[in-house]
Design an enzyme around this catalytic site. Sequence first.
Site, short mmCIF file in Angstrom:
data_model
loop_
_atom_site.label_atom_id
_atom_site.label_comp_id
_atom_site.label_asym_id
_atom_site.label_seq_id
_atom_site.Cartn_x
_atom_site.Cartn_y
_atom_site.Cartn_z
N PRO A 173 0.51 -1.31 0.21
CA PRO A 173 -0.18 0.16 -0.21
C PRO A 173 1.02 1.18 0.59
O PRO A 173 2.15 1.48 0.83
CB PRO A 173 -0.70 -0.17 1.59
CG PRO A 173 0.23 -1.56 2.64
CD PRO A 173 0.64 -1.85 1.43
N ASN A 174 0.22 2.42 -0.90
CA ASN A 174 0.61 3.68 -0.82
C ASN A 174 2.17 3.89 -1.92
O ASN A 174 2.18 4.29 -2.41
CB ASN A 174 0.88 4.97 0.35
CG ASN A 174 -0.43 4.49 1.54
OD1 ASN A 174 -1.32 4.96 0.68
ND2 ASN A 174 -0.78 3.74 2.29
N ARG A 183 5.71 12.13 -2.73
CA ARG A 183 5.87 12.34 -1.48
C ARG A 183 6.72 11.89 -1.18
O ARG A 183 7.13 10.90 -0.86
CB ARG A 183 4.31 11.88 -1.33
CG ARG A 183 2.88 12.24 -1.71
CD ARG A 183 2.58 13.29 -0.91
NE ARG A 183 1.31 14.57 -1.23
CZ ARG A 183 0.71 15.08 -2.60
NH1 ARG A 183 2.15 14.85 -3.17
NH2 ARG A 183 -0.34 15.39 -3.12
N TYR A 200 12.00 8.79 1.55
CA TYR A 200 12.13 7.06 0.06
C TYR A 200 12.04 7.55 -1.75
O TYR A 200 12.13 6.86 -2.60
CB TYR A 200 9.97 7.27 -0.49
CG TYR A 200 9.36 6.67 1.03
CD1 TYR A 200 9.91 5.13 1.76
CD2 TYR A 200 8.05 7.32 2.25
CE1 TYR A 200 9.44 4.98 2.30
CE2 TYR A 200 7.43 6.66 2.69
CZ TYR A 200 7.69 5.61 3.42
OH TYR A 200 7.74 5.11 4.56
N ASN A 243 7.82 -5.80 -0.83
CA ASN A 243 7.86 -5.10 0.07
C ASN A 243 6.43 -5.20 0.52
O ASN A 243 5.20 -4.23 -0.63
CB ASN A 243 8.43 -3.64 0.01
CG ASN A 243 8.63 -2.49 0.54
OD1 ASN A 243 7.26 -2.38 1.26
ND2 ASN A 243 9.32 -0.65 -0.03
N ALA A 266 3.56 -0.72 4.47
CA ALA A 266 2.57 -1.34 6.37
C ALA A 266 2.28 -2.24 6.99
O ALA A 266 2.17 -2.50 7.61
CB ALA A 266 1.57 0.28 6.32
N GLU A 298 12.86 -9.96 2.13
CA GLU A 298 11.88 -9.03 2.32
C GLU A 298 12.77 -7.31 1.89
O GLU A 298 13.81 -7.32 1.44
CB GLU A 298 11.86 -8.92 3.23
CG GLU A 298 11.49 -7.33 4.43
CD GLU A 298 10.42 -8.27 5.65
OE1 GLU A 298 11.21 -9.27 5.85
OE2 GLU A 298 10.00 -7.45 6.02
N HIS A 340 12.59 -3.39 2.17
CA HIS A 340 11.62 -1.58 2.63
C HIS A 340 12.89 -0.57 1.63
O HIS A 340 13.77 -0.93 2.10
CB HIS A 340 12.47 -1.76 3.88
CG HIS A 340 11.24 -2.33 4.06
ND1 HIS A 340 9.95 -3.20 4.60
CD2 HIS A 340 11.22 -4.18 4.75
CE1 HIS A 340 9.49 -3.72 4.97
NE2 HIS A 340 10.12 -4.43 5.06
N ARG A 362 13.80 3.64 12.26
CA ARG A 362 13.40 4.84 11.74
C ARG A 362 12.17 5.18 14.03
O ARG A 362 12.20 4.38 14.74
CB ARG A 362 11.53 4.65 11.60
CG ARG A 362 12.40 4.98 10.01
CD ARG A 362 11.56 4.90 8.42
NE ARG A 362 10.83 5.66 8.23
CZ ARG A 362 9.30 5.70 8.23
NH1 ARG A 362 9.45 4.73 6.61
NH2 ARG A 362 8.52 6.25 7.54
O1 CA2 Z 1 11.17 1.18 3.33
C1 CA2 Z 1 10.04 1.11 3.45
O2 CA2 Z 1 10.26 0.00 1.76
C2 CA2 Z 1 8.53 0.86 3.96
O3 CA2 Z 1 8.02 -0.48 3.71
C3 CA2 Z 1 7.42 2.10 3.28
C4 CA2 Z 1 5.95 1.94 3.86
C5 CA2 Z 1 5.93 1.76 5.58
O4 CA2 Z 1 5.92 1.45 6.16
C6 CA2 Z 1 7.20 1.01 6.13
O5 CA2 Z 1 7.84 0.92 7.34
C7 CA2 Z 1 8.28 0.72 5.40
C8 CA2 Z 1 4.90 3.26 3.05
C9 CA2 Z 1 4.92 3.11 2.18
C10 CA2 Z 1 4.46 4.47 1.54
O6 CA2 Z 1 4.92 4.97 0.59
C11 CA2 Z 1 4.42 6.55 0.29
C12 CA2 Z 1 5.74 6.09 -0.90
C13 CA2 Z 1 5.68 7.82 -1.57
C14 CA2 Z 1 5.66 8.42 -0.95
C15 CA2 Z 1 4.28 8.36 -0.11
C16 CA2 Z 1 4.36 7.08 0.96
#
Ligand code: CA2
Length: 143
Positions: free
Chosen positions: A10-11, A18, A23, A74, A77, A98, A100, A107
Amino acid sequence: MTPVLVLNGPNLGRLGRRQPEIYGRTTHAELAHQCVAWGRDLGIDVEVRQTNHEGEMLDWLNAAADDGNPVVLNAAAWTHYSYAILDACAQLTAPLVEVHISDPHQRPEEFRHTSVVTPYAAQVVAGHGTDGYRIALEALARR
Ligand code: CA2
């Protein structure tokens, strides 16, 4: 040849748009393109997918278990709380890496310090930005 599935949760479709300080600036479309090109260099077939729907991710993981696809996951969340994702990872028959983009353990939010995926992963790649996907594909190509 059984493709390696790169499955993003997700996201992650919002990559590059963003929170670039966390990221990076690579968009999901660019990342997908890079993964396919890295796979080509490594002699492996790569398919990249992203979903915001947990059921869809579960269907992909269940199919990967049946078909014996190696997986780069990946779970975003979902990594931190989804026992459905845990159960699906436990069924996989080929190696799982896996990934990230950030390093969740570095974090501040406590909830990011747990992963339901790690117990089933042959390797965890975290904190290397989107290059982490190349590292994961290299690891799978070596197996
Ligand atoms: O660091 C990672 O790849 C995460 O899996 C990213 C997740 C986060 O919940 C994990 O703790 C770590 C969040 C992905 C959200 O992705 C976005 C990317 C760009 C802008 C906003 C959100």
